[in-house]
Design an enzyme around this catalytic site. Structure first.
Site, PDB file in Angstrom:
ATOM      1  N   CYS A  58       5.840 -51.180  36.640  1.00  0.00           N
ATOM      2  CA  CYS A  58       6.113 -50.444  37.884  1.00  0.00           C
ATOM      3  C   CYS A  58       6.093 -51.476  39.008  1.00  0.00           C
ATOM      4  O   CYS A  58       6.373 -52.656  38.760  1.00  0.00           O
ATOM      5  CB  CYS A  58       5.116 -49.306  38.102  1.00  0.00           C
ATOM      6  SG  CYS A  58       3.399 -49.838  38.335  1.00  0.00           S
ATOM      7  N   PHE A  59       5.764 -51.084  40.216  1.00  0.00           N
ATOM      8  CA  PHE A  59       5.860 -52.052  41.313  1.00  0.00           C
ATOM      9  C   PHE A  59       4.781 -53.126  41.233  1.00  0.00           C
ATOM     10  O   PHE A  59       5.071 -54.322  41.333  1.00  0.00           O
ATOM     11  CB  PHE A  59       5.784 -51.337  42.671  1.00  0.00           C
ATOM     12  CG  PHE A  59       6.016 -52.282  43.820  1.00  0.00           C
ATOM     13  CD1 PHE A  59       7.258 -52.852  44.029  1.00  0.00           C
ATOM     14  CD2 PHE A  59       4.989 -52.614  44.684  1.00  0.00           C
ATOM     15  CE1 PHE A  59       7.473 -53.745  45.069  1.00  0.00           C
ATOM     16  CE2 PHE A  59       5.188 -53.496  45.732  1.00  0.00           C
ATOM     17  CZ  PHE A  59       6.430 -54.059  45.925  1.00  0.00           C
TER      18      PHE A  59
END
Length: 362
Positions: free
Chosen positions: A95-96
């Site tokens: 994810c980020f």
């Protein structure tokens, strides 16, 4: 069971498949060539959870996320993730920042008896790694710039070289106002990521890396400043071709070889290509001046009609010769004045090709 990883170099050198669990809007801003967007939260859900986080804190945001994850949504996500795992058992997810969304995705997969590792630090850490590598490789790799006026065959030499960074291929654009290829250009971040990955791969073996001389912009993709600086001081090879030979090469590339791209057009390939060429000429109207633009546009329309009537592209050659001598050559000469590297060799296309084969096993 495979472990989570922070070996970013391995991921990029081996094109390891990556499951990007970020929202589509994040993916569109920038991702990696080997990644596939299968989000935990869609754009609207991400917005709602983010608003709740700002309003009431992390736990409230997590609680909202689980409420949004209805049975139908979970089933849809799991089906997409399970298919990715089946296709890419050697991959990773991210994810980020490698935090909540990655670990929630892992948790949901494990509930379905699927163990799949994540990338520690997520997108942000991988992006920073590539930016650091871009700086390092531009300082360390021995670049040789293939330079010369528009149409001299620089791109062909780059495409033939065993060790080359093909910037126009990465940008999906040929670098001029007429340079569209029919394919959408990548986002700026995607362009930079791909350049860094290609340089990283090239650095695994010794030897010079050939790169085509480019201005700051290739279509809408901007060369990273660190690469511009490296190219400015790199040694050069100058390709020198007569203007008619350059015009014929351009007509071959931009007309004859471009026609199949318009095969499905309702108005016919020649008419569709002709319309695009007129639009491209219009982009440099101000630089040409009103009178000269109208003259060249009339000449272009006549060439378009000839192409549609006979299939011959020869009528474009004098038009292209005029554009080269009156516009593109002056622009390129200005660019050349900014270069500082020594000239290793200069000659015609065939002479440069022979030199490269002899000295660099092109």
């Amino acid at each position: 069971m495979r472990q989570n990883t922070a070996d970013y170099k391995y991921l990029f050198l081996h094109d390891v498949p990556l499951l990007d669990a970020r929202a589509p809007v994040e993916f569109a801003r920038g991702a990696f060539p080997q990644s596939e967007n299968l989000p935990l939260l869609d754009d609207r859900q991400r917005e709602l959870v983010g608003t709740e986080y700002k309003r009431a804190g992390q736990q409230a945001a997590i609680d909202l996320g689980w409420r949004l994850a209805t049975a139908e949504v979970r089933a849809e996500r799991l089906a997409a993730w399970s298919d990715f795992v089946r296709r890419h058992p050697e991959g990773y997810l991210y994810c980020f920042r490698g935090g909540l969304r990655s670990r929630t995705t892992q948790q949901l997969l494990r509930a379905a008896d699927i163990d799949y590792p994540l990338v520690e630090g997520g997108y942000k850490a991988m992006r920073n790694f590539l930016l650091d590598q871009l700086d390092y490789q531009c300082a360390q790799l021995p670049l040789i710039v293939i330079a010369g006026h528009t149409g001299c065959g620089k791109t062909e030499l780059i495409q033939r070289a065993a060790r080359a960074l093909d910037l126009e291929a990465i940008a999906r654009h040929r670098g001029s106002s007429f340079g569209r290829t029919g394919r959408a250009q990548p986002a700026q971040i995607d362009f930079e990521n791909r350049v860094s990955i290609d340089l990283l791969k090239l650095a695994q073996r010794p030897g010079p890396v050939f790169i085509e001389d480019e201005s700051r912009l290739i279509g809408r993709c901007a060369l990273p400043p660190v690469l511009q600086t490296a190219m400015k001081g790199a040694p050069r090879v100058l390709v020198e071709e007569p203007v008619e030979a350059r015009a014929r090469r351009i007509v071959r590339d931009y007309v004859n070889e471009a026609l199949p791209r318009f095969a499905g057009s309702e108005q016919g390939p020649a008419a569709a290509l002709g319309e695009e060429l007129r639009n491209n000429l219009g982009r440099i109207q101000k630089r040409l001046g009103g009178l000269r633009y109208r003259q060249l546009d009339e000449q272009l329309q006549a060439a378009n009609r000839e192409l549609a009537a006979s299939g011959s592209a020869d009528a474009y050659i004098p038009l292209v010769m005029s554009l080269l001598t009156e516009y593109y050559d002056g622009t390129y000469e200005y660019l050349m004045e900014q270069r500082e590297g020594e000239v290793l060799f200069r000659g015609s296309y065939s002479e440069v090709e022979e030199w490269l084969v002899r000295d660099y096993s092109l």
